[in-house]
Design an enzyme around this catalytic site. Structure first.
Site, PDB file in Angstrom:
ATOM      1  N   HIS A   1      23.448 102.231  27.825  1.00 59.03           N
ATOM      2  CA  HIS A   1      24.274 100.729  27.579  1.00 59.03           C
ATOM      3  C   HIS A   1      25.739 101.039  26.456  1.00 59.03           C
ATOM      4  CE1 HIS A   1      20.827  98.815  29.860  1.00 59.03           C
ATOM      5  NE2 HIS A   1      21.706  99.897  30.714  1.00 59.03           N
TER       6      HIS A   1
ATOM      7  N   HIS B   1      25.606  96.557  38.034  1.00 59.05           N
ATOM      8  CA  HIS B   1      25.162  97.412  36.221  1.00 59.05           C
ATOM      9  C   HIS B   1      24.820  99.132  36.851  1.00 59.05           C
ATOM     10  CE1 HIS B   1      21.881  97.847  33.189  1.00 59.05           C
ATOM     11  NE2 HIS B   1      21.680  98.163  33.897  1.00 59.05           N
TER      12      HIS B   1
ATOM     13  N   ASP C   1      25.818 101.921  34.382  1.00 54.89           N
ATOM     14  CA  ASP C   1      25.074 102.748  34.029  1.00 54.89           C
ATOM     15  C   ASP C   1      25.655 104.507  33.927  1.00 54.89           C
ATOM     16  OD1 ASP C   1      22.582 100.788  33.390  1.00 54.89           O
ATOM     17  OD2 ASP C   1      21.438 101.335  34.853  1.00 54.89           O
TER      18      ASP C   1
ATOM     19  N   HIS D   1      20.001 107.785  37.027  1.00 54.76           N
ATOM     20  CA  HIS D   1      20.514 108.469  36.086  1.00 54.76           C
ATOM     21  C   HIS D   1      20.105 110.065  36.243  1.00 54.76           C
ATOM     22  CE1 HIS D   1      20.199 104.771  34.343  1.00 54.76           C
ATOM     23  NE2 HIS D   1      19.149 104.674  34.014  1.00 54.76           N
TER      24      HIS D   1
END
Length: 316
Positions: free
Chosen positions: A78, A237, A241, A264
């Site tokens: 973030h 969101h 990320d 991720h």
């Protein structure tokens, strides 16, 4: 020409780690040209520095975690996302714990923190990673890829089998050389499912998670009384990320990032593949006086100036 950026002043913030539940203090400090983004653990006897790069990411379960030896700093994405959006090339981030604070679950607190430090241009030219050919990673039906594009466009799609995820709100496409990160992405919060939160807590994780810093869902609905900040906040969101994850490459990307159910791990695998496929991208500069790059350079510069002034005033 477009020049590198840092901050003028030291600033700090205190918050709670999402997984540790511990209070953490971060301090942002100016850094010299070509330093890059460096995190520093200050809570250990001999402080260690971790320079951001794809290989520094050692864990990707639930967040992006960078480490050196036995020392790690988790949930960096973030803050990295806010640094990318503000055009910060060089900065030192001191952390007195093993996790970046979650704040409200989005990146808006970090956006304000960076602005309060006063963004400044430096003397060295800013480097851009220009995508020349398709670079793609896959994991079953999931994928993430770069394509050539004159800007930085993100096309992200999610797919969760839950009543709160409506099909029309599962995909967002946005060009960040033209559209505002602050207005369209920065306030999108992390999210999780109640049954997962209970499992994570039983395993020593998500101790700092609450309705104040995440969107929480049960089997049927969103539990937060205030509801969503955007109708498609979940996918926004995921974009937040991804921008943080991709900034691990150490420079802004000129290209199109297309993702389907990526996270991720896949984002980091794409960067590592990118480093191997050197012929498919190049490091270049943007020149306002060069006919080939003038429009792109102008779009980039205008967008980053909006970050400093217009969009932050709108959100106050």
């Amino acid at each position: 020409m477009i020049f590198q950026r840092s901050i003028k002043n030291k600033v700090s913030a205190v918050g709670v780690g999402l997984h540790s539940g511990q209070k953490v203090r971060i301090v942002l400090k100016p850094a010299k040209e070509n330093s890059g983004v460096i995190f520093k653990r200050t809570d250990i006897k001999v402080p260690i520095e971790i320079k951001v790069e794809p290989q520094a990411v050692k864990e990707t379960r639930l967040s992006s975690t960078i480490s050196k030896g036995k020392y790690k700093i988790s949930t960096v994405e973030h803050l990295m996302s806010a640094l990318s959006a503000s055009g910060i090339d060089n900065i030192l981030i001191e952390v007195d714990g093993s996790e970046i604070p979650i704040m409200d679950g989005s990146s808006i607190s970090f956006v304000y923190l960076i602005k309060s430090a006063v963004i400044c241009e430096q003397l060295e030219l800013k480097k851009f990673a220009v995508i020349k050919d398709v670079i793609k990673v896959e994991d079953g039906e999931k994928f993430a890829k770069f394509e050539p594009y004159n800007g930085f466009l993100v096309d992200f799609t999610i797919d969760f089998p839950h009543p709160a995820f409506k099909e029309k709100n599962n995909r967002v496409e946005i060009d960040f050389f033209k559209d505002s990160y602050v207005s369209h992405i920065s306030r999108a919060r992390t999210f999780g499912f109640m049954q997962e939160v209970e499992y994570l807590r039983s395993n020593g994780l998500a101790r700092g998670g609450s309705l104040d810093n995440a969107i929480v869902l049960d089997e049927y609905k969103i539990l937060n009384d205030e509801g969503l900040r955007y109708s498609d906040e979940f996918v926004r969101h995921k974009i937040l990320d991804a921008i943080g994850d991709l900034y691990m490459i150490g420079m802004p990307i000129i290209g199109k990032f297309v993702a389907y159910k990526s996270g991720h791990e896949l984002n980091n695998k794409l960067l590592r593949l990118m480093l191997k496929q050197k012929k498919k991208w190049a490091v270049e500069y943007l020149d306002l006086e060069n006919e080939k790059t003038a429009t792109l350079a102008s779009d980039y510069a205008k967008n980053k100036n909006d970050f400093d002034i217009k969009n932050l005033e709108i959100l106050q």
